[in-house]
Design an enzyme around this catalytic site. Structure first.
Site, mmCIF file in Angstrom:
data_model
loop_
_atom_site.group_PDB
_atom_site.id
_atom_site.type_symbol
_atom_site.label_atom_id
_atom_site.label_comp_id
_atom_site.label_asym_id
_atom_site.label_seq_id
_atom_site.Cartn_x
_atom_site.Cartn_y
_atom_site.Cartn_z
ATOM 1 N N ARG A 12 0.845 -1.200 0.000
ATOM 2 C CA ARG A 12 0.000 0.000 0.000
ATOM 3 C C ARG A 12 0.876 1.244 0.000
ATOM 4 O O ARG A 12 1.754 1.378 0.836
ATOM 5 C CB ARG A 12 -0.930 -0.005 1.217
ATOM 6 C CG ARG A 12 -1.798 1.226 1.268
ATOM 7 C CD ARG A 12 -2.758 1.237 2.436
ATOM 8 N NE ARG A 12 -3.464 2.509 2.454
ATOM 9 C CZ ARG A 12 -3.559 3.300 3.528
ATOM 10 N NH1 ARG A 12 -3.001 2.922 4.674
ATOM 11 N NH2 ARG A 12 -4.191 4.447 3.457
ATOM 12 N N HIS A 55 -3.439 10.855 0.615
ATOM 13 C CA HIS A 55 -2.915 10.590 1.965
ATOM 14 C C HIS A 55 -2.321 11.892 2.494
ATOM 15 O O HIS A 55 -1.142 11.983 2.826
ATOM 16 C CB HIS A 55 -1.872 9.479 1.932
ATOM 17 C CG HIS A 55 -1.647 8.822 3.258
ATOM 18 N ND1 HIS A 55 -1.722 7.455 3.476
ATOM 19 C CD2 HIS A 55 -1.339 9.360 4.460
ATOM 20 C CE1 HIS A 55 -1.453 7.192 4.742
ATOM 21 N NE2 HIS A 55 -1.237 8.323 5.363
ATOM 22 N N GLU A 71 -7.897 7.867 6.201
ATOM 23 C CA GLU A 71 -8.259 8.401 7.520
ATOM 24 C C GLU A 71 -8.995 9.749 7.446
ATOM 25 O O GLU A 71 -8.491 10.803 7.873
ATOM 26 C CB GLU A 71 -7.012 8.498 8.407
ATOM 27 C CG GLU A 71 -6.371 7.142 8.625
ATOM 28 C CD GLU A 71 -5.207 7.148 9.602
ATOM 29 O OE1 GLU A 71 -4.731 8.220 9.971
ATOM 30 O OE2 GLU A 71 -4.773 6.044 9.999
ATOM 31 N N ASN A 123 -7.767 1.208 9.509
ATOM 32 C CA ASN A 123 -6.493 1.492 10.189
ATOM 33 C C ASN A 123 -6.734 1.429 11.686
ATOM 34 O O ASN A 123 -7.528 2.214 12.218
ATOM 35 C CB ASN A 123 -5.984 2.882 9.806
ATOM 36 C CG ASN A 123 -5.647 2.977 8.329
ATOM 37 O OD1 ASN A 123 -5.686 1.976 7.610
ATOM 38 N ND2 ASN A 123 -5.306 4.174 7.871
ATOM 39 N N TYR A 166 -4.874 1.123 15.584
ATOM 40 C CA TYR A 166 -3.663 1.203 16.397
ATOM 41 C C TYR A 166 -3.912 0.888 17.862
ATOM 42 O O TYR A 166 -3.124 0.233 18.529
ATOM 43 C CB TYR A 166 -3.024 2.596 16.266
ATOM 44 C CG TYR A 166 -2.406 2.827 14.922
ATOM 45 C CD1 TYR A 166 -3.115 3.432 13.883
ATOM 46 C CD2 TYR A 166 -1.104 2.398 14.660
ATOM 47 C CE1 TYR A 166 -2.545 3.616 12.635
ATOM 48 C CE2 TYR A 166 -0.525 2.576 13.416
ATOM 49 C CZ TYR A 166 -1.261 3.187 12.407
ATOM 50 O OH TYR A 166 -0.697 3.368 11.159
ATOM 51 N N GLU A 207 -3.694 -0.419 7.874
ATOM 52 C CA GLU A 207 -2.633 0.047 8.778
ATOM 53 C C GLU A 207 -2.798 -0.604 10.144
ATOM 54 O O GLU A 207 -3.915 -0.614 10.668
ATOM 55 C CB GLU A 207 -2.663 1.569 8.987
ATOM 56 C CG GLU A 207 -2.144 2.368 7.841
ATOM 57 C CD GLU A 207 -2.157 3.858 8.127
ATOM 58 O OE1 GLU A 207 -1.957 4.255 9.287
ATOM 59 O OE2 GLU A 207 -2.399 4.634 7.187
HETATM 60 C C1 LIG Z 1 -3.449 15.441 22.206
HETATM 61 C C2 LIG Z 1 -4.689 15.132 21.410
HETATM 62 O O1 LIG Z 1 -4.374 14.132 20.439
HETATM 63 C C3 LIG Z 1 -5.473 13.863 19.610
HETATM 64 C C4 LIG Z 1 -5.175 12.696 18.734
HETATM 65 O O2 LIG Z 1 -3.979 12.965 17.947
HETATM 66 C C5 LIG Z 1 -3.670 12.020 17.013
HETATM 67 C C6 LIG Z 1 -2.448 12.103 16.390
HETATM 68 C C7 LIG Z 1 -2.089 11.155 15.447
HETATM 69 C C8 LIG Z 1 -2.982 10.122 15.151
HETATM 70 C C9 LIG Z 1 -2.613 9.088 14.191
HETATM 71 C C10 LIG Z 1 -1.386 8.875 13.635
HETATM 72 N N1 LIG Z 1 -1.526 7.751 12.926
HETATM 73 C C11 LIG Z 1 -0.483 7.031 12.194
HETATM 74 C C12 LIG Z 1 -0.660 7.477 10.760
HETATM 75 N N2 LIG Z 1 -1.877 6.924 10.161
HETATM 76 C C13 LIG Z 1 -1.689 7.222 8.748
HETATM 77 C C14 LIG Z 1 -0.216 7.077 8.498
HETATM 78 O O3 LIG Z 1 0.230 8.204 7.801
HETATM 79 C C15 LIG Z 1 0.451 6.998 9.881
HETATM 80 O O4 LIG Z 1 1.578 7.844 9.954
HETATM 81 N N3 LIG Z 1 -2.770 7.319 12.996
HETATM 82 N N4 LIG Z 1 -3.440 8.119 13.793
HETATM 83 C C16 LIG Z 1 -4.230 10.058 15.761
HETATM 84 C C17 LIG Z 1 -4.575 11.009 16.716
#
Ligand SMILES: CCOCCOc1ccc(-c2cn(C[C@@H]3NC[C@@H](O)[C@H]3O)nn2)cc1
Length: 448
Positions: free
Chosen positions: A77, A121, A166, A294, A296, A352
């Site tokens: 991907r 993206h 996302e 995705n 995590y 992801e």
């Molecule tokens: C302090 C408040 O915070 C609020 C939430 O703040 C975030 C920050 C980051 C993420 C986040 C980062 N990733 C990984 C990426 N997905 C796509 C790919 O490009 C990866 O690099 N997924 N989600 C979510 C929430």
């Protein structure tokens, strides 16, 4: 120890994104993206890091593909950088940009690796953001033009397509919380962005069908699975809002042709409305072929009237966390995939899943045992999900290699391959060899 055997046609892959790995930001006719601008804005990205060089995959993609062959993946991907294709967003087409991705995709196909392409993206051409971004229908029309150029160029070479990565991050992380580019902090703006990208998604799917493009097309929401901290109705409702903003806010319009009313009402209370125009919902709800998910982490949420627009806060229960601070809890993936069944047993790919583990080189090796443990737990849940009859067709680890982790810059490492950002030398981590073995066997053998 337990053996989990995967289906014979299960797709094993890894994932990356253009701005995070390519570099060559001023090469090949590429235009400026909102991430180039955001990264150059003091205080927005850790250490002032940016994607000018990144992993230099623009020049090193052949080496990267050799590493993919060594890993044994059958699916990769990646995303195409819109600013390489139409540098000012909706003007002239940059042939040099198309030729780069043709060389890349041809190399992937030569290696027997299925290209799995994300059209958007996050690297929006800056000129479009300057004119209102996704809240302006000009950007919607520009995306359709860009998508049609790519569809026509790569039809027959690329058979798996995602319109957006996302959408919650594009709309709310980037325009309500201001943590990602372009860094707005306004609820109405974020709702306008969400609606604009949904209309763009629907129009792109219509073009895909009208042009008779081969393959399958979908979208890749990120998941925020949450369970209530207590049995109170307030905590359950706070959970529902948190899950819905990542999932239902986007998948209800796509699969049901309408927004989740309880969230529309919630935002109306906050003075924000969805800018729906005549015909929008019919456009958005074009049937799609697949979903990328995705995943995590998950949270335990409770009601707190001071906790942002959703009045929902995550409670730290002391779970083991990755180095970016996200709790490790693979159960959320299982629970979410069952939640997703309300849209039908649609074809799903985990597009992801991975762990930020910042282990460094030690005598030429990276013993990222915590990452192996994360993958082991999540792949065991994947097997459980498949075993329940859910159409989970493939899995792409985030990420093939360490890369630019947005506002965290290069300090946060998600890769199966270590990247030395000074020399750009790639070094497979122990998790690379562990995943290589899972792919070779097509089974997971837990170590405990
Ligand atoms: C302090 C408040 O915070 C609020 C939430 O703040 C975030 C920050 C980051 C993420 C986040 C980062 N990733 C990984 C990426 N997905 C796509 C790919 O490009 C990866 O690099 N997924 N989600 C979510 C929430």
């Amino acid at each position: 120890m337990t053996i989990f055997q995967f289906p014979k046609d299960f797709r094993w892959g890894t994932a990356t994104a253009s701005y995070q790995i390519e570099g060559a930001a001023q090469e090949g006719g590429r235009g400026v993206s909102i991430w180039d601008t955001f990264a150059r804005t003091p205080g927005k990205v850790f250490n002032g890091d940016n994607g000018d060089v990144a992993c230099d995959s623009y020049h090193r993609y052949e080496e990267d593909i050799e590493l993919m062959k060594k890993l044994g993946i059958n699916t990769y991907r990646f995303s195409i950088a819109w600013p390489r294709i139409i540098p000012d967003g909706d003007g002239e087409i940059n042939r040099e940009g198309l030729d780069f991705y043709h060389r890349f995709v041809d190399k992937l196909l030569e290696a027997g690796i299925e290209p799995f392409c994300t059209l958007y993206h996050w690297d929006l051409p800056q000129t479009l953001e300057d004119d209102g971004g996704w809240g302006n229908r000009r950007t919607v029309d520009a995306f359709v033009k860009y998508a049609e150029v790519i569809f026509k160029e790569f039809s027959g070479k690329i058979n798996f397509w995602l319109t957006f990565n996302e959408p919650w991050c594009i709309a709310f992380l980037s325009n309500l919380l201001g943590i990602h580019a372009p860094g707005n902090r306004d609820l109405q703006t974020s709702i306008n962005v969400a609606h604009g990208l949904l209309v763009a998604h629907g129009k792109a799917v219509q073009s895909f069908r009208r042009l008779g493009i081969t393959g399958q097309i979908g979208i890749a929401p990120n998941v925020c699975w949450a369970e209530p901290y207590s049995k109170s109705p307030e905590d359950q409702a706070a959970c529902d809002r948190s899950i819905a903003l990542n999932t239902d806010w986007f998948l209800d319009p796509i699969y049901k042709g309408s927004y989740p009313q309880f969230m529309v009402d919630w935002f109306a209370e906050a003075g924000a409305t969805v800018p729906i125009q005549e015909g929008d919902m019919e456009i958005i709800s074009q049937p799609i072929d697949l979903l990328g998910i995705n995943y995590y982490t998950m949270g335990l949420n409770r009601f707190n009237p001071e906790a942002g627009v959703l009045q929902s806060e995550e409670v730290d229960m002391g779970l083991t966390k990755t180095d970016i601070g996200w709790p490790i809890e693979s159960r959320g993936l299982y629970e979410f995939m069952h939640y997703l069944q309300k849209y039908g047993n649609v074809d799903v790919y985990i597009t992801e899943n991975g762990a930020c583990i910042n282990d460094d080189l030690n005598n030429g090796k990276i013993n990222d045992d915590r990452r192996i443990s994360y993958y082991e737990q999540h792949l065991a849940q994947i097997h459980r999900i498949i075993n329940d009859g859910i159409n989970l067709k493939g899995y792409m680890a985030w990420s093939l290699m360490d890369n630019f982790e947005w506002a965290e810059g290069y300090r946060m490492r998600f890769g199966l391959i270590h990247v030395d950002y000074r020399s750009l030398v790639r070094t497979p981590k122990e998790s690379f060899y562990w995943y290589q073995n899972v792919i070779k066997n097509n089974w997971l053998e837990t170590r405990s």
